[in-house]
Write a protein that holds these residues in place. Structure first.
Motif, short mmCIF file in Angstrom:
data_model
loop_
_atom_site.label_atom_id
_atom_site.label_comp_id
_atom_site.label_asym_id
_atom_site.label_seq_id
_atom_site.Cartn_x
_atom_site.Cartn_y
_atom_site.Cartn_z
N LEU A 1 5.35 -10.77 -7.76
CA LEU A 1 4.55 -11.88 -7.25
C LEU A 1 4.61 -12.00 -5.73
N ALA A 2 4.95 -10.89 -5.07
CA ALA A 2 4.94 -10.85 -3.61
C ALA A 2 4.01 -9.73 -3.15
N GLY A 3 3.61 -9.81 -1.88
CA GLY A 3 2.74 -8.79 -1.32
C GLY A 3 3.03 -8.57 0.15
N VAL A 4 2.68 -7.40 0.64
CA VAL A 4 2.92 -7.04 2.03
C VAL A 4 1.61 -6.61 2.67
N VAL A 5 1.35 -7.09 3.87
CA VAL A 5 0.14 -6.74 4.61
C VAL A 5 0.48 -5.76 5.73
N PHE A 6 -0.30 -4.69 5.81
CA PHE A 6 -0.19 -3.73 6.91
C PHE A 6 -1.51 -3.72 7.67
N GLU A 7 -1.42 -3.67 8.99
CA GLU A 7 -2.59 -3.50 9.83
C GLU A 7 -2.36 -2.31 10.74
N ASN A 8 -3.30 -1.37 10.71
CA ASN A 8 -3.19 -0.14 11.51
C ASN A 8 -1.84 0.55 11.27
N GLU A 9 -1.47 0.60 10.00
CA GLU A 9 -0.27 1.30 9.50
C GLU A 9 1.04 0.61 9.88
N GLN A 10 0.99 -0.61 10.39
CA GLN A 10 2.21 -1.32 10.76
C GLN A 10 2.38 -2.56 9.89
N PHE A 11 3.63 -2.82 9.48
CA PHE A 11 3.93 -4.04 8.71
C PHE A 11 3.57 -5.26 9.54
N VAL A 12 2.88 -6.23 8.90
CA VAL A 12 2.47 -7.45 9.59
C VAL A 12 3.15 -8.68 9.00
N ARG A 13 3.09 -8.82 7.66
CA ARG A 13 3.67 -10.03 7.07
C ARG A 13 3.89 -9.83 5.56
N THR A 14 4.72 -10.71 5.02
CA THR A 14 4.93 -10.80 3.58
C THR A 14 4.37 -12.13 3.09
N VAL A 15 3.71 -12.10 1.95
CA VAL A 15 3.26 -13.34 1.30
C VAL A 15 3.78 -13.32 -0.13
N ALA A 16 3.81 -14.48 -0.77
CA ALA A 16 4.30 -14.56 -2.15
C ALA A 16 3.62 -15.71 -2.87
N ILE A 17 3.61 -15.62 -4.19
CA ILE A 17 3.01 -16.66 -5.02
C ILE A 17 4.02 -17.77 -5.30
N ASP A 18 5.32 -17.45 -5.25
CA ASP A 18 6.36 -18.47 -5.41
C ASP A 18 7.53 -18.17 -4.49
N ASP A 19 8.47 -19.10 -4.40
CA ASP A 19 9.58 -18.93 -3.45
C ASP A 19 10.71 -18.05 -4.00
#
Length: 256
Positions: free
Chosen positions: A212-230
């Motif tokens: 239930l978590a996800g990771v965003v990459f922009e231009n092949e670089q880690f940007v942020r982590t998001v999640a549906i719960d804590d």
């Protein structure tokens, strides 16, 4: 004088056109990898990543063998969201498909890859040339997203349950120069095997993601982590001084 004036105007227009070309901002290449299956919160987040109203978002269920129940679930999840949901099947016949894979996929704002058999999916993509099309879509700025097989495919490699008996190492499309482990906490065998493969150098350091978590990459670089719960997180796993180093990546946003 009129001829000279015309020449100056022409030169000025040329310089203006060249300046516009030179100041063109390249498209941001974006990947949103989540650890488990598609959910409504994840789809809302993909919609936000497109920065468009009513974006065209295509589901690519190759890893399921274009399973009908999975496709129905996709439409059910998306039915009340502000998006145009569609599906690109790969088990098709020419006379039922008015557009090529490239024509269809490159017209999208985002592409969601399903979970399923990663090894079979990658083999079909290569045979059909879809791997090349996805690279074009990525470079064009179309959002690439997915979980399980749909997240593993974007990385250098990871472990997959695509073969009988044991989890096996697989090599992905390598859009991100790192390894990946989906289902990090939900499947007990994943974590120790991931540690061992990185420690032995069979896999490069990389990103482990809870369902239930996800990771965003922009231009092949880690940007942020998001999640549906804590309770859900993502981690960067590497080797430091000959030992596994697991760093939790702070969650930037709880998405609903």
């Amino acid at each position: 004088m009129k001829k000279i004036s015309f020449a100056l105007i022409f030169i000025s227009l040329c310089y203006t056109a060249m300046a516009q070309v030179n100041t063109h901002t390249p498209a941001t290449r974006t990947i949103f990898a989540y650890g488990g299956q598609f959910t409504k919160p994840f789809m809302r987040y993909v919609i936000a990543l497109t920065k468009k109203q009513n974006p065209r978002i295509c589901f690519l269920p190759t890893a399921t063998g274009d399973n009908a129940a999975t496709i129905v679930s996709w439409y059910e999840v998306c039915q009340d969201l502000p998006m145009q949901a569609c599906v690109q099947k790969t088990f098709i016949a020419s006379y039922t498909e008015p557009k090529t894979f490239e024509e269809n996929l490159l017209s999208m704002d985002a592409i969601i890859v399903s979970g399923g058999n990663t090894l079979n999916m990658l083999a079909i993509w290569k045979a059909q040339g879809i791997d090349t099309v996805l690279r074009k879509a990525y470079n064009k700025g179309i959002i690439m997203a997915g979980g399980s097989a749909g997240s593993l495919c974007w990385f250098d490699g990871g472990t997959t349950d695509s073969r009988p008996k044991n989890l096996a190492i697989i090599h992905g499309l390598a859009f991100i120069a790192a390894s990946h482990c989906p289902h990090y906490q939900s499947e007990p065998m994943r974590k120790p095997l991931y540690f061992d493969n990185i420690l032995r150098g069979r896999l490069s350091p990389g990103y482990a993601i809870d369902d239930l978590a996800g990771v965003v990459f922009e231009n092949e670089q880690f940007v942020r982590t998001v999640a549906i719960d804590d309770k859900s997180h993502a981690y960067y796993v590497s080797v430091v001084d000959g030992k596994i180093d697991e760093k939790m990546l702070p969650v930037a946003e709880i998405i609903k």
